[in-house]
Design a protein around this motif. Sequence first.
Motif, PDB file in Angstrom:
ATOM      1  N   GLN A   1      81.147  81.093 -71.954  1.00  0.00           N
ATOM      2  CA  GLN A   1      81.662  79.912 -71.248  1.00  0.00           C
ATOM      3  C   GLN A   1      80.571  79.210 -70.437  1.00  0.00           C
ATOM      4  O   GLN A   1      80.855  78.501 -69.484  1.00  0.00           O
ATOM      5  CB  GLN A   1      82.828  80.318 -70.334  1.00  0.00           C
ATOM      6  N   ASN A   2      79.319  79.425 -70.813  1.00  0.00           N
ATOM      7  CA  ASN A   2      78.155  78.795 -70.173  1.00  0.00           C
ATOM      8  C   ASN A   2      77.941  79.193 -68.718  1.00  0.00           C
ATOM      9  O   ASN A   2      77.271  78.494 -67.976  1.00  0.00           O
ATOM     10  CB  ASN A   2      78.202  77.265 -70.291  1.00  0.00           C
ATOM     11  N   VAL A   3      78.514  80.319 -68.307  1.00  0.00           N
ATOM     12  CA  VAL A   3      78.347  80.778 -66.931  1.00  0.00           C
ATOM     13  C   VAL A   3      76.872  81.064 -66.650  1.00  0.00           C
ATOM     14  O   VAL A   3      76.313  80.593 -65.655  1.00  0.00           O
ATOM     15  CB  VAL A   3      79.224  82.015 -66.648  1.00  0.00           C
ATOM     16  N   ALA A   4      76.212  81.829 -67.518  1.00  0.00           N
ATOM     17  CA  ALA A   4      74.802  82.178 -67.315  1.00  0.00           C
ATOM     18  C   ALA A   4      73.930  80.927 -67.290  1.00  0.00           C
ATOM     19  O   ALA A   4      73.032  80.808 -66.449  1.00  0.00           O
ATOM     20  CB  ALA A   4      74.331  83.143 -68.396  1.00  0.00           C
ATOM     21  N   SER A   5      74.197  79.982 -68.182  1.00  0.00           N
ATOM     22  CA  SER A   5      73.409  78.744 -68.216  1.00  0.00           C
ATOM     23  C   SER A   5      73.548  77.954 -66.925  1.00  0.00           C
ATOM     24  O   SER A   5      72.563  77.455 -66.382  1.00  0.00           O
ATOM     25  CB  SER A   5      73.841  77.868 -69.395  1.00  0.00           C
ATOM     26  N   LYS A   6      74.759  77.837 -66.427  1.00  0.00           N
ATOM     27  CA  LYS A   6      74.991  77.085 -65.181  1.00  0.00           C
ATOM     28  C   LYS A   6      74.311  77.766 -63.996  1.00  0.00           C
ATOM     29  O   LYS A   6      73.723  77.101 -63.144  1.00  0.00           O
ATOM     30  CB  LYS A   6      76.485  76.927 -64.906  1.00  0.00           C
ATOM     31  N   LEU A   7      74.397  79.097 -63.945  1.00  0.00           N
ATOM     32  CA  LEU A   7      73.728  79.828 -62.869  1.00  0.00           C
ATOM     33  C   LEU A   7      72.214  79.675 -62.950  1.00  0.00           C
ATOM     34  O   LEU A   7      71.554  79.425 -61.942  1.00  0.00           O
ATOM     35  CB  LEU A   7      74.115  81.308 -62.924  1.00  0.00           C
ATOM     36  N   LEU A   8      71.666  79.794 -64.144  1.00  0.00           N
ATOM     37  CA  LEU A   8      70.223  79.673 -64.328  1.00  0.00           C
ATOM     38  C   LEU A   8      69.745  78.264 -63.986  1.00  0.00           C
ATOM     39  O   LEU A   8      68.730  78.089 -63.297  1.00  0.00           O
ATOM     40  CB  LEU A   8      69.869  80.055 -65.768  1.00  0.00           C
TER      41      LEU A   8
ATOM     42  N   TYR B   1      60.142  92.601 -71.391  1.00  0.00           N
ATOM     43  CA  TYR B   1      59.212  91.477 -71.394  1.00  0.00           C
ATOM     44  C   TYR B   1      59.108  90.959 -69.972  1.00  0.00           C
ATOM     45  O   TYR B   1      60.121  90.822 -69.280  1.00  0.00           O
ATOM     46  CB  TYR B   1      59.711  90.331 -72.275  1.00  0.00           C
ATOM     47  N   LEU B   2      57.893  90.655 -69.559  1.00  0.00           N
ATOM     48  CA  LEU B   2      57.673  89.885 -68.354  1.00  0.00           C
ATOM     49  C   LEU B   2      57.640  88.435 -68.818  1.00  0.00           C
ATOM     50  O   LEU B   2      56.820  88.072 -69.676  1.00  0.00           O
ATOM     51  CB  LEU B   2      56.358  90.265 -67.666  1.00  0.00           C
ATOM     52  N   MET B   3      58.547  87.631 -68.290  1.00  0.00           N
ATOM     53  CA  MET B   3      58.626  86.216 -68.692  1.00  0.00           C
ATOM     54  C   MET B   3      58.323  85.345 -67.485  1.00  0.00           C
ATOM     55  O   MET B   3      58.576  85.726 -66.341  1.00  0.00           O
ATOM     56  CB  MET B   3      59.997  85.885 -69.271  1.00  0.00           C
ATOM     57  N   GLU B   4      57.770  84.157 -67.758  1.00  0.00           N
ATOM     58  CA  GLU B   4      57.382  83.243 -66.697  1.00  0.00           C
ATOM     59  C   GLU B   4      57.847  81.832 -67.005  1.00  0.00           C
ATOM     60  O   GLU B   4      57.767  81.366 -68.136  1.00  0.00           O
ATOM     61  CB  GLU B   4      55.860  83.238 -66.540  1.00  0.00           C
ATOM     62  N   PHE B   5      58.310  81.163 -65.969  1.00  0.00           N
ATOM     63  CA  PHE B   5      58.634  79.734 -65.993  1.00  0.00           C
ATOM     64  C   PHE B   5      57.591  79.056 -65.118  1.00  0.00           C
ATOM     65  O   PHE B   5      57.366  79.475 -63.988  1.00  0.00           O
ATOM     66  CB  PHE B   5      60.037  79.503 -65.416  1.00  0.00           C
TER      67      PHE B   5
ATOM     68  N   PHE C   1      65.470  77.669 -71.384  1.00  0.00           N
ATOM     69  CA  PHE C   1      65.197  77.070 -70.078  1.00  0.00           C
ATOM     70  C   PHE C   1      63.710  76.981 -69.763  1.00  0.00           C
ATOM     71  O   PHE C   1      63.335  76.593 -68.666  1.00  0.00           O
ATOM     72  CB  PHE C   1      65.938  77.838 -68.978  1.00  0.00           C
ATOM     73  N   GLY C   2      62.844  77.342 -70.701  1.00  0.00           N
ATOM     74  CA  GLY C   2      61.412  77.154 -70.516  1.00  0.00           C
ATOM     75  C   GLY C   2      60.620  78.383 -70.125  1.00  0.00           C
ATOM     76  O   GLY C   2      59.429  78.280 -69.826  1.00  0.00           O
ATOM     77  N   PHE C   3      61.235  79.543 -70.125  1.00  0.00           N
ATOM     78  CA  PHE C   3      60.494  80.772 -69.845  1.00  0.00           C
ATOM     79  C   PHE C   3      59.736  81.198 -71.096  1.00  0.00           C
ATOM     80  O   PHE C   3      60.222  81.030 -72.211  1.00  0.00           O
ATOM     81  CB  PHE C   3      61.451  81.904 -69.435  1.00  0.00           C
ATOM     82  N   ASN C   4      58.554  81.759 -70.883  1.00  0.00           N
ATOM     83  CA  ASN C   4      57.733  82.270 -71.972  1.00  0.00           C
ATOM     84  C   ASN C   4      57.362  83.718 -71.702  1.00  0.00           C
ATOM     85  O   ASN C   4      57.161  84.109 -70.546  1.00  0.00           O
ATOM     86  CB  ASN C   4      56.445  81.445 -72.115  1.00  0.00           C
TER      87      ASN C   4
ATOM     88  N   ALA D   1      66.829  84.562 -75.542  1.00  0.00           N
ATOM     89  CA  ALA D   1      67.054  83.211 -76.091  1.00  0.00           C
ATOM     90  C   ALA D   1      67.442  82.233 -74.987  1.00  0.00           C
ATOM     91  O   ALA D   1      66.968  81.091 -74.968  1.00  0.00           O
ATOM     92  CB  ALA D   1      68.130  83.255 -77.176  1.00  0.00           C
ATOM     93  N   LEU D   2      68.285  82.666 -74.052  1.00  0.00           N
ATOM     94  CA  LEU D   2      68.681  81.804 -72.933  1.00  0.00           C
ATOM     95  C   LEU D   2      67.474  81.451 -72.079  1.00  0.00           C
ATOM     96  O   LEU D   2      67.254  80.279 -71.754  1.00  0.00           O
ATOM     97  CB  LEU D   2      69.748  82.500 -72.084  1.00  0.00           C
TER      98      LEU D   2
END
Length: 146
Positions: free
Chosen positions: A79-86, A138-142, A119-122, A114-115
Motif C-alpha cells: 500500500q506504498n507505506v514504505a515509499s511514503k515513509l522513505l 549492502y551498505l547503501m548511500e544516497f 529512491f536513489g540509493f546505490n 529495489a525500493l
Amino acid sequence: MTIRKANASDVSNLHALEREIFTPENFPLSRASLSYHVKNNLIYVAEIEGEIAGYILALVKRRHAKLYSLGVNSLYRGQNVASKLLETIIFELLHMGFKHIFLEVRTDNETAIALYKKFGFNVKKTLEAFYLDKRDAYLMEFKAKE
C-alpha cells in the motif's frame, strides 16, 4: 494514510511492530531503544485508520544521516507505506542539511533493495557476515544532488 513524527505514546505500538517484523538475527529494537530514538533521533510513523502501519528511523546525531530501520506491518504491505515513509524522511533529512544518507540492508532483501534504488540509493560495498545469522548486508548511500 497519515505520516507524522512519532511521540512517546507510540513506543508500545512501535515495539510490538518491531517484534512482529524483525527476528533476533536482524537486531530488533528494544522498548528502551525506541523510547530513546523518539526523543533523540527521527522516527516517522504511517497511520492508517488510527493504526500504526509502519515506521522509519533515521539516526541524526552524526555527520551523515543513517537510516537505521524501516518496517511495515504485514497487513499494510503493498500500500506504498514504505515509499511514503522513505520519501518523507529523505525530504526531512535533506531539509536538515544532510548531504549523504547511509543504510545497511540484507543482500537477500530484494524488495527493500529495489525500493532504495528507486529512491536513489546505490550500493557502496558488501558487509560480510553483518547479521547474527552470518548473512551479508549492502551498505547503501544516497547523495544529495549538488
